[in-house]
Design a protein around this motif. Structure first.
Motif, PDB file in Angstrom:
ATOM      1  N   ALA A  10     -47.003   6.622 -14.740  1.00 11.48           N
ATOM      2  CA  ALA A  10     -46.895   5.755 -16.885  1.00 11.48           C
ATOM      3  C   ALA A  10     -45.947   5.922 -16.587  1.00 11.48           C
ATOM      4  O   ALA A  10     -45.314   5.401 -18.493  1.00 11.48           O
ATOM      5  CB  ALA A  10     -48.554   7.082 -16.917  1.00 11.48           C
ATOM      6  N   LEU A  11     -45.245   6.775 -17.031  1.00 10.58           N
ATOM      7  CA  LEU A  11     -42.866   7.352 -17.311  1.00 10.58           C
ATOM      8  C   LEU A  11     -42.737   6.119 -16.797  1.00 10.58           C
ATOM      9  O   LEU A  11     -42.058   5.553 -17.845  1.00 10.58           O
ATOM     10  CB  LEU A  11     -42.745   8.679 -17.090  1.00 10.58           C
ATOM     11  CG  LEU A  11     -42.698   9.753 -16.979  1.00 10.58           C
ATOM     12  CD1 LEU A  11     -42.381  11.116 -16.182  1.00 10.58           C
ATOM     13  CD2 LEU A  11     -43.326   9.963 -19.003  1.00 10.58           C
ATOM     14  N   LEU A  38     -48.575  -2.143 -15.574  1.00  6.50           N
ATOM     15  CA  LEU A  38     -50.063  -1.184 -14.745  1.00  6.50           C
ATOM     16  C   LEU A  38     -50.224  -1.522 -13.817  1.00  6.50           C
ATOM     17  O   LEU A  38     -50.499  -0.849 -13.056  1.00  6.50           O
ATOM     18  CB  LEU A  38     -51.075  -0.821 -16.112  1.00  6.50           C
ATOM     19  CG  LEU A  38     -50.849  -0.180 -17.276  1.00  6.50           C
ATOM     20  CD1 LEU A  38     -52.117  -0.473 -18.152  1.00  6.50           C
ATOM     21  CD2 LEU A  38     -50.301   1.450 -16.805  1.00  6.50           C
ATOM     22  N   VAL A  39     -50.972  -3.243 -13.096  1.00  9.04           N
ATOM     23  CA  VAL A  39     -50.544  -3.398 -11.928  1.00  9.04           C
ATOM     24  C   VAL A  39     -49.277  -3.323 -11.000  1.00  9.04           C
ATOM     25  O   VAL A  39     -49.890  -2.683  -9.919  1.00  9.04           O
ATOM     26  CB  VAL A  39     -51.386  -4.299 -12.320  1.00  9.04           C
ATOM     27  CG1 VAL A  39     -51.635  -5.035 -10.705  1.00  9.04           C
ATOM     28  CG2 VAL A  39     -52.317  -4.645 -12.815  1.00  9.04           C
ATOM     29  N   ARG A  40     -48.371  -4.513 -11.591  1.00  6.44           N
ATOM     30  CA  ARG A  40     -47.838  -4.151 -10.308  1.00  6.44           C
ATOM     31  C   ARG A  40     -47.296  -3.006 -10.377  1.00  6.44           C
ATOM     32  O   ARG A  40     -46.645  -2.902  -8.888  1.00  6.44           O
ATOM     33  CB  ARG A  40     -46.556  -5.326 -11.345  1.00  6.44           C
ATOM     34  CG  ARG A  40     -45.627  -5.678  -9.860  1.00  6.44           C
ATOM     35  CD  ARG A  40     -44.339  -6.651 -10.563  1.00  6.44           C
ATOM     36  NE  ARG A  40     -43.860  -6.179 -12.299  1.00  6.44           N
ATOM     37  CZ  ARG A  40     -44.111  -6.784 -13.307  1.00  6.44           C
ATOM     38  NH1 ARG A  40     -45.172  -8.059 -13.187  1.00  6.44           N
ATOM     39  NH2 ARG A  40     -43.663  -6.499 -14.300  1.00  6.44           N
ATOM     40  N   GLU A  41     -46.609  -2.420 -11.587  1.00  6.61           N
ATOM     41  CA  GLU A  41     -45.790  -0.815 -11.384  1.00  6.61           C
ATOM     42  C   GLU A  41     -46.724   0.427 -10.735  1.00  6.61           C
ATOM     43  O   GLU A  41     -46.343   1.254 -10.019  1.00  6.61           O
ATOM     44  CB  GLU A  41     -44.804  -0.952 -12.341  1.00  6.61           C
ATOM     45  CG  GLU A  41     -44.279  -1.651 -13.216  1.00  6.61           C
ATOM     46  CD  GLU A  41     -43.039  -1.375 -11.968  1.00  6.61           C
ATOM     47  OE1 GLU A  41     -42.120  -2.592 -11.179  1.00  6.61           O
ATOM     48  OE2 GLU A  41     -42.849  -0.705 -11.244  1.00  6.61           O
ATOM     49  N   SER A  42     -47.894  -0.054 -11.324  1.00  7.77           N
ATOM     50  CA  SER A  42     -49.055   1.706 -10.516  1.00  7.77           C
ATOM     51  C   SER A  42     -49.490   1.718  -9.952  1.00  7.77           C
ATOM     52  O   SER A  42     -50.574   2.668  -9.397  1.00  7.77           O
ATOM     53  CB  SER A  42     -49.649   2.301 -11.835  1.00  7.77           C
ATOM     54  OG  SER A  42     -48.421   2.842 -13.275  1.00  7.77           O
ATOM     55  N   ALA A  64     -54.662  -8.285 -16.188  1.00  5.37           N
ATOM     56  CA  ALA A  64     -53.811  -8.117 -14.536  1.00  5.37           C
ATOM     57  C   ALA A  64     -54.262  -7.430 -13.993  1.00  5.37           C
ATOM     58  O   ALA A  64     -55.300  -6.721 -13.820  1.00  5.37           O
ATOM     59  CB  ALA A  64     -52.362  -7.533 -15.321  1.00  5.37           C
ATOM     60  N   GLY A  65     -54.680  -8.461 -12.811  1.00  4.92           N
ATOM     61  CA  GLY A  65     -55.739  -7.946 -11.286  1.00  4.92           C
ATOM     62  C   GLY A  65     -56.190  -8.532 -11.246  1.00  4.92           C
ATOM     63  O   GLY A  65     -56.382 -10.141 -11.301  1.00  4.92           O
TER      64      GLY A  65
END
Length: 671
Positions: A10-11, A38-42, A64-65
């Motif tokens: 999240a950071l 959120l989807v790509r990085e987490s 996204a997703g």
């Protein structure tokens, strides 16, 4: 947590959101950029932003997703079953709502959600001042994805997103959002760089400055090569940057350089920011998440070393067995010959052969003691001769002075002779290697009581008798950092050293309930002190002499031994002790011989069984059958695998190969 299992994703998203806010041209673009991050990085399965509509519905603004799910379901915030899900509750209550797909409130959407593989979701209200304007909705495939810490980080992100909306709606100044993003940005445990499309560094977080040991001005205005180790160039970095701009992402390993010139390995994750293709020169186009790989690389190196040690232990086990068989022939024949020699010079030569064979036996046991955690073959013995031999082996021919002061009345030690020999050979060898020609290594051993040495720089010892052994050298000594890490596995300051000697010595001393500490200062040499629990009231078993043949009662011994050379040696040793011997080459032959002897009415007093026989059954496999044939017969196990733990062998006694005539006599006639 999210799908990537990182507690800090999240950071990372919040840090990258700084670039998203800067690059977004509209409120919808901002929503879309955050969902994609959120989807790509987490690794979340789905993220979408819903708007609170006046008619009570929730209208998807961006996602996204798994977008098909968003388009296929209807969500409300006012009332009814479609308003009882986490999104409707979050908008009505203004508080974060966590839910499992299996919860009752998910009934209207459960079938569609399960079809997409969702297990849990979290809805976070989006605020514009005092108003709730919608919600940020995140979906995961694990039920336990949203713990308190994770929700806290997502709430910070939702707060930042709300501030971004204020930017576009004119409800707040942009600096507030930037300040919040900067706080998250600098709080990230990762090293974060913002790059322009031309590769220039535009901004970094505080972790970068701490890790590289430079100022922000040096990074932003200095040559980019100052952060790269030799062998890397800015042109190579541009190749990765262009690939990330073209494909959206680029992951690679790199060698970074600190301000003081030292280098460290890193993993770089480049991600293109939304709107990067239209970003003007000087605006962020890429975010680079950089992680220091120093500890991971060290751990991987240790795994390689562990793998080498495992392979070595497998090889050593087989070699030790065969080597101990050869030593058994040498040591057995020499110890059988020794009492027959009247000539003093000849007897001295045989004594030398016995000492050398016993030293070779100790080497195999020491190797296995470390490689396999070799089992302790404990017994009561005099420590003085062991220390004298260790000093001879470690210090001979080194061009240094040796001072050995061993008390004549040392108390007996109840322990593993070979493991303790390894301890003191390691300590003395380290001292010798640290001492230049003409220097001095001293060895001192004396009796102490635990309560008598407390408060004198010694560790807390249990009350009672101990033997204290000091090893000192006049070498250059160690600095504080080297001394602190002296017992770390694989840590060494010696060229070609393994870093295993001192950790092994410490482990073996602790295995004997003893203590080992080291003191050292640069220019003042090094002192190693060992305390071992002792027996002030017992006489070592090794000091008991073998009674002459006339004082022993004759036994009938059944010997299981597969090596022809050892059959002859062991037979002669047993006969020299006055016993009658029947020999079998394998387990089945031993059972047949036992049956014959029983049928003939012959008595078998002791059976000596080799545990392992090539191509046949050994002592372990035939033990129960032999005891059934010869009830009341005492059974002794023997083996050339010197890491066998006698406590795990179900025999009446154990005789590790190689052994002397005296050791054979004691195991046949126990006290």
């Amino acid at each position: 947590m999210g799908a990537d299992e990182s507690p800090d994703r999240a950071l990372r998203v919040a840090s990258a959101a700084l670039g998203t806010v800067a690059a977004a041209e509209s409120e919808v673009a901002l929503y879309q950029g955050v969902c994609e991050l959120l989807v790509r990085e987490s690794g979340y399965a789905l993220a979408w932003v819903g708007s609170r509509e006046p008619d009570g519905s929730v209208r998807p603004m961006a996602w996204a997703g798994e977008g098909a799910y968003v388009r296929s379901v209807a969500v409300r915030w006012d009332e009814g079953a479609q308003a009882e899900g986490p999104t409707g509750r979050a908008i009505r209550s203004g508080s974060t709502q966590r839910a499992l797909i299996s919860d009752a409130g998910y009934a209207p959407w459960r079938e569609a959600a399960q079809a997409e593989g969702f297990s849990a979701s979290c809805a976070l209200p989006l605020r514009l001042g005092a108003s709730i304007i919608g919600s940020l909705n995140v979906y995961a495939t694990r039920e336990a994805a949203f713990d308190d810490a994770e929700v806290g980080r997502l709430e910070e992100l939702a707060s930042v997103l709300g501030r971004g909306v204020e930017l576009f709606r004119g409800r707040a100044e942009i600096q507030t959002a930037r300040d919040q993003l900067r706080a998250l940005y600098d709080a990230s445990p990762d090293l974060i760089f913002l790059h322009g499309a031309d590769g220039r560094i535009l901004d970094v977080n505080q972790r970068v400055l701490d890790a590289y040991g430079v100022t922000r001005e040096q990074l932003l205005h200095g040559p980019p090569e100052t952060t790269m180790a030799d062998g890397h160039t800015f042109e190579q970095a541009l190749v990765h940057i262009r690939r990330a701009l073209a494909e959206g992402s680029e992951d690679f390993e790199w060698e970074a350089m600190r301000g003081d010139g030292t280098t460290f390995p890193v993993e770089v994750r480049l991600r293109r920011l939304p709107g990067a293709s239209e970003a003007p020169t000087g605006e962020p186009a890429l975010v680079a998440i950089v992680r220091d790989l120093t500890e991971r690389k060290r751990y991987e190196a240790q795994l390689v070393e562990s793998s080498k040690m495992e392979s070595l232990s497998l090889f050593a086990g087989g070699v030790a067995h065969d080597f101990n068989n050869f030593l058994s022939a040498v040591l057995g024949a020499a110890s059988a010959l020794q009492p027959r020699l009247a000539d003093r010079e000849q007897r001295a030569l045989v004594d030398a052969v016995i000492e050398a064979a016993q030293g070779a036996r100790g080497l195999t046991r020491q190797l296995l003691a470390f490689a396999r955690g070799g089992a302790s073959a404990r017994g009561l013995f005099d420590l003085g001769p062991l220390l004298e031999q260790a000093a001879r082996l470690a210090l001979a021919g080194k061009g240094i002075r040796a001072q050995v002061d061993i008390a004549q009345d040392l108390w007996a030690i109840d322990g593993d002779r070979d493991q303790l020999a390894s301890v003191f050979q390691n300590l003395l060898l380290n001292a010798a290697q640290a001492t230049s020609d003409g220097g001095t290594v001293s060895l001192r051993a004396e009796n102490v009581r635990g309560e008598d040495v407390r408060g004198l720089g010694a560790p807390e010892l249990e009350p009672g008798p101990h033997v204290q052994i000091d090893v000192r050298d006049t070498g250059p000594g160690m600095n504080a950092e080297t001394l602190r890490r002296a017992f770390d596995p694989f840590y060494t300051t010696k060229r070609g050293g393994s870093g295993l000697g001192l950790p092994t010595a410490l482990a073996m001393v602790r295995r004997h309930q003893g203590r080992l500490i080291m003191d050292s200062e640069p220019g003042r040499g090094t002192r190693a002190r060992v305390w071992l629990p002792a027996r002030s009231d017992a006489r070592p078993a090794s000091s008991r002499s073998t009674p002459p043949p006339g004082e022993r009662s004759s036994l009938h011994v059944l010997l299981l031994e597969d090596e022809p050379a050892l059959q002859g040696i062991f037979r002669r040793m047993l006969e020299q002790l006055g016993h009658h011997v029947s020999v079998a080459p394998d387990g089945d032959a031993a059972l047949a011989l036992a049956a014959t002897l029983r049928g003939d009415g012959a008595r078998v007093d002791v059976a000596i069984l080799d545990l392992t026989v090539r191509g046949g059954r050994g002592g372990r496999e035939v033990l129960d059958e032999l005891r059934a044939l010869l009830p009341g017969t005492r059974v002794v196990g023997t083996s050339g695998y010197s890491d066998v733990d006698p406590a795990t062998v179900p025999f009446d006694g154990f005789l590790p190969k190689p052994f002397t005539l005296d050791q054979l006599s004691r195991v046949l006639t126990p006290p």
